[in-house]
Write an enzyme that holds these catalytic residues in place. Structure first.
Site, short mmCIF file in Angstrom:
data_model
loop_
_atom_site.label_atom_id
_atom_site.label_comp_id
_atom_site.label_asym_id
_atom_site.label_seq_id
_atom_site.Cartn_x
_atom_site.Cartn_y
_atom_site.Cartn_z
N TYR A 108 -4.67 -9.27 7.56
CA TYR A 108 -4.42 -9.34 9.22
C TYR A 108 -2.64 -10.63 9.52
O TYR A 108 -2.22 -9.99 8.50
CB TYR A 108 -5.32 -9.95 9.78
CG TYR A 108 -5.38 -9.31 11.45
CD1 TYR A 108 -5.18 -8.35 11.17
CD2 TYR A 108 -5.76 -10.99 12.05
CE1 TYR A 108 -5.14 -7.89 12.96
CE2 TYR A 108 -4.98 -10.02 12.98
CZ TYR A 108 -5.75 -9.03 13.73
OH TYR A 108 -5.45 -8.64 15.15
N ARG A 161 0.92 -2.24 22.48
CA ARG A 161 1.50 -3.80 21.87
C ARG A 161 1.17 -4.99 21.16
O ARG A 161 -0.13 -5.60 21.39
CB ARG A 161 0.93 -5.15 23.72
CG ARG A 161 1.49 -5.80 23.99
CD ARG A 161 1.34 -7.12 23.30
NE ARG A 161 0.21 -7.43 23.31
CZ ARG A 161 -0.96 -8.09 22.52
NH1 ARG A 161 -0.29 -7.94 21.19
NH2 ARG A 161 -2.26 -8.82 22.77
N LYS A 179 -8.12 -5.07 11.88
CA LYS A 179 -9.28 -6.27 12.54
C LYS A 179 -11.32 -5.77 11.82
O LYS A 179 -11.58 -5.85 12.11
CB LYS A 179 -9.44 -5.31 13.54
CG LYS A 179 -8.26 -6.50 14.55
CD LYS A 179 -9.13 -7.81 15.09
CE LYS A 179 -7.49 -8.42 15.38
NZ LYS A 179 -7.99 -9.19 16.71
N GLU A 250 -8.13 -2.72 21.60
CA GLU A 250 -6.35 -3.70 20.86
C GLU A 250 -5.61 -3.25 20.94
O GLU A 250 -5.33 -2.38 21.13
CB GLU A 250 -7.32 -3.94 18.93
CG GLU A 250 -7.01 -4.59 18.70
CD GLU A 250 -7.37 -6.38 18.74
OE1 GLU A 250 -8.40 -6.43 18.68
OE2 GLU A 250 -6.53 -6.87 18.44
N ASP A 251 -4.64 -4.69 20.88
CA ASP A 251 -3.07 -4.21 21.28
C ASP A 251 -2.07 -2.99 22.26
O ASP A 251 -1.70 -2.49 21.98
CB ASP A 251 -2.55 -4.30 20.02
CG ASP A 251 -2.92 -5.95 19.72
OD1 ASP A 251 -3.06 -6.43 19.84
OD2 ASP A 251 -2.07 -5.81 18.48
N ASP A 273 -10.38 -6.96 23.63
CA ASP A 273 -10.59 -8.42 22.95
C ASP A 273 -9.57 -9.61 22.47
O ASP A 273 -9.97 -10.45 22.94
CB ASP A 273 -10.04 -8.30 20.93
CG ASP A 273 -10.07 -9.63 19.92
OD1 ASP A 273 -11.64 -10.28 20.18
OD2 ASP A 273 -9.31 -9.53 19.19
N ASP A 274 -8.59 -9.03 22.93
CA ASP A 274 -7.36 -9.78 23.30
C ASP A 274 -7.34 -10.38 25.17
O ASP A 274 -7.07 -11.86 24.64
CB ASP A 274 -5.61 -8.72 24.07
CG ASP A 274 -5.61 -8.22 22.75
OD1 ASP A 274 -4.70 -8.44 21.40
OD2 ASP A 274 -5.37 -6.77 22.69
N ASN A 413 1.17 -14.81 18.12
CA ASN A 413 1.72 -14.31 16.82
C ASN A 413 2.74 -12.66 16.11
O ASN A 413 2.63 -12.39 17.57
CB ASN A 413 -0.17 -13.03 16.94
CG ASN A 413 -1.14 -14.04 16.17
OD1 ASN A 413 -1.05 -15.13 15.91
ND2 ASN A 413 -2.27 -13.91 16.76
#
Ligand code: NAD
Length: 556
Positions: A108, A161, A179, A250-251, A273-274, A413
């Site tokens: 990750y 993203r 993930k 996610e993203d 999740d973000d 990150n």
């Protein structure tokens, strides 16, 4: 009722003609490599296909670790691990789980970021499920090609993203894969219950579009109705193929992330999740920090650098945490201040996205972070901008002049995007900063003291929340479930952790941590009737019974 476990799903299939001989060696779910016993080698017609010596899983692990450590770059280590996952999943998870602190940065953040940036060049074996604009009208039909029929969790991205690295299009597939590996390693969700999904709607990344090796659609990112129709068809197909499936977004870029969450959260079991996972992990870190400072939650003033999914998600969770203490949302929001790419978020700003409006306060505009710190005098500074090195020495020194123990979380990150390093935060604050980061940093020695930075990464939250939702058969994922997870995580931080400046439990405890988060989340689900399942006598026992262990099945 316990969801189907690893043993059941494997034994159902084992060992038919299909899985004898060389075929079983090429099936990552059933492959044991040199660990097949003599009896299994006879039974499965493996004689002659393997070197004669039988190795134990521990010996196999030793070999893998030797290989990984001999590599010269983390990207090579990532590739080795991915290849291992593709040939022997059990051994892969054994290695990851037994060496989680060493392996998590490889599978990750930060290494997965590097892998996604080079995905088109390092691509070897496809993993995950691709949905593209070309598949309109056929998504459900194509989903039937997926080899596992018991999918309980999907992690989906559209690659817009990726971490703080921007639009990586179809190359963002590394993120859902990573993930879901964490879901299995950290919370024991069976690998065959996991489905990584890439929704390819094109990319605006010029370099990728010009790269003949790019794997995704060669078109600019599609938005509007075409995007929405594809996404709606994907949700519908997933619901029909895998009833009750949990979907983690996610993203996604922030324009889509907020609206897709609002649009679908009541229709399917879905979360972002973000927004929600990050909210829980950061607020849990603040709970932990307050155990060190002795401060009250209601007295905190947070300055966020970055007003996107992560920053707003944290602020919303902070507001919810204050609501539990009887503070109104209006009062709580006044304690959250945001700087974004246009400076301080103030109500006089001519236009702003809907998610920012509740946090735009009456105040003169400020463009400079140091000036904002000196003017607003925050107790906590949280970085979620994806902009490296924005917490300068002057900024950290100013935070330290204002606060006896400033809270400084550089959460962006991967590591290359962190707002400051652990060493900088501790050095510039003379060891007074309570520091956490999104990607891991090594412990820092200052004089005769060693500080252990916490990793404020949502990997502490989403595996437990997902496991809790799955085990309880939750129909929906609520914000309250994330707040419960934040408390649950903070309650697992020990005095010894806090003494070393660490506001999260050690990663080595992640399975235990996730199981307890799952229990607390499931408890809430049963209490609030968010499921049709009957509450078991012992939720934690049911969770432990379900959790995948990387143990080879016996075939003879
Ligand atoms: P986003 O694109 O939704 O938001 C980024 C925000 O940063 C925007 O508000 C933007 O205006 C702001 N920004 C951009 N340039 C800036 C500048 N020069 N100065 C101040 N603000 C600036 O992204 P996001 O989902 O909110 O993620 C942001 C970062 O947080 C990423 O690096 C991501 O990897 C990280 N993140 C970490 C975790 C974790 O677990 N630690 C979880 C989620 C996201």
């Amino acid at each position: 009722m316990v969801p189907e476990t690893k043993e059941k799903s494997l034994n159902d299939h084992a060992p038919s003609e299909l899985y004898r001989g060389v075929k079983i060696l090429h099936d990552p779910v059933r492959n044991k490599g040199t660990a097949y016993t003599d009896a299994e080698r006879d039974h499965l017609k493996l004689r002659g296909l393997l070197p004669p010596r039988v190795h134990s899983p521990a010996e196999q692990e030793l070999r893998v670790l030797g290989n990984i450590r001999a590599k010269s770059t983390d990207l090579e280590r990532y590739l080795y691990l991915v290849a291992l996952q593709d040939r022997n999943e059990t051994l892969f998870y054994r290695v990851v789980m037994h060496n989680i602190e060493e392996m998590m940065p490889l599978i990750y953040t930060p290494t997965v970021g590097k892998a996604c940036q080079k995905f088109q060049h390092i691509f070897r074996t496809p993993r995950g499920f691709y949905v593209s604009l070309q598949d309109r009208g056929h998504i459900k039909e194509y989903m039937q090609n997926w080899p596992h029929k018991q999918v309980k969790i999907i992690v989906a991205t559209d690659g817009e993203r990726i971490l703080g690295l921007g639009d990586l299009g179809a190359d963002g597939m590394g993120i859902p894969i990573g993930k879901l590996a964490l879901y299995t390693a950290c919370a024991g969700i069976h690998p065959t219950h996991c489905m990584p999904v890439m929704i390819d709607v094109g990319t605006d990344n010029e370099a990728l579009l010009n790269d003949p090796l790019y794997n995704g659609l060669e078109c600019r990112r599609v938005r509007g109705d075409k995007y929405d129709e594809l996404f709606a068809e994907f949700i519908e197909a997933a619901k029909e193929m895998f009833p009750g499936v949990l979907i983690q977004l996610e993203d996604f870029g922030n324009l889509n992330a907020f609206r897709l969450l609002e649009q679908y959260r009541d229709e399917v079991c879905l979360f972002d999740d973000d927004i929600q996972g990050t909210g829980a992990v950061a607020v849990s870190g603040i709970f932990g920090a307050l155990q060190i400072t002795g401060g009250k939650l209601s007295e905190q003033k947070i300055l966020f650098l970055g007003a996107g999914e992560a920053g707003i998600g944290i602020a919303d969770t902070f507001v919810a945490a204050l609501a539990e203490q009887g503070v109104s949302a209006e009062q709580a929001r006044k304690r959250c201040w945001f700087m974004d790419s246009q400076g301080l978020l103030v109500s006089a700003r001519p236009s702003m996205a809907a998610h920012k409006k509740p946090y735009a306060h009456d105040h003169p505009r400020i463009d400079d972070l140091l000036e904002a710190v000196n003017t607003l005098k925050p107790t906590a500074l949280l970085g979620l901008s994806g902009q490296p090195a924005r917490f300068t020495k002057e900024v950290v020194v100013a935070m330290t002049a204002i606060n006896e123990r400033p809270i400084v979380f550089a959460l962006s990150n991967p590591t290359s995007k962190a707002e400051c390093t652990a060493e900088q935060a501790y050095t510039w604050s003379n060891g007074r900063a309570i520091f956490a980061s999104g990607s891991p940093f090594d412990p820092v020695k200052l004089g005769n003291q060693t500080f252990v930075p916490g990793q404020g990464n949502n990997a502490y939250i989403f595996p437990g929340v997902g496991l809790g939702a799955i085990i309880s058969g939750a129909r929906t994922v609520t914000d309250e479930m994330f707040l419960v997870a934040a408390h649950s995580l903070a309650n697992q931080v020990t005095e010894a952790d806090l003494e070393r400046g660490r506001v999260y439990p050690p990663l080595t405890d992640i399975r235990k941590v996730s199981a307890r988060i799952a229990r607390d989340v499931a408890q809430l689900v049963y209490d609030q009737g968010l499921t049709d399942k009957k509450r078991p006598d012992d939720i934690l026992a049911e969770i432990h019974e379900y959790m995948y262990q990387p143990v080879y099945p016996h075939y003879a």
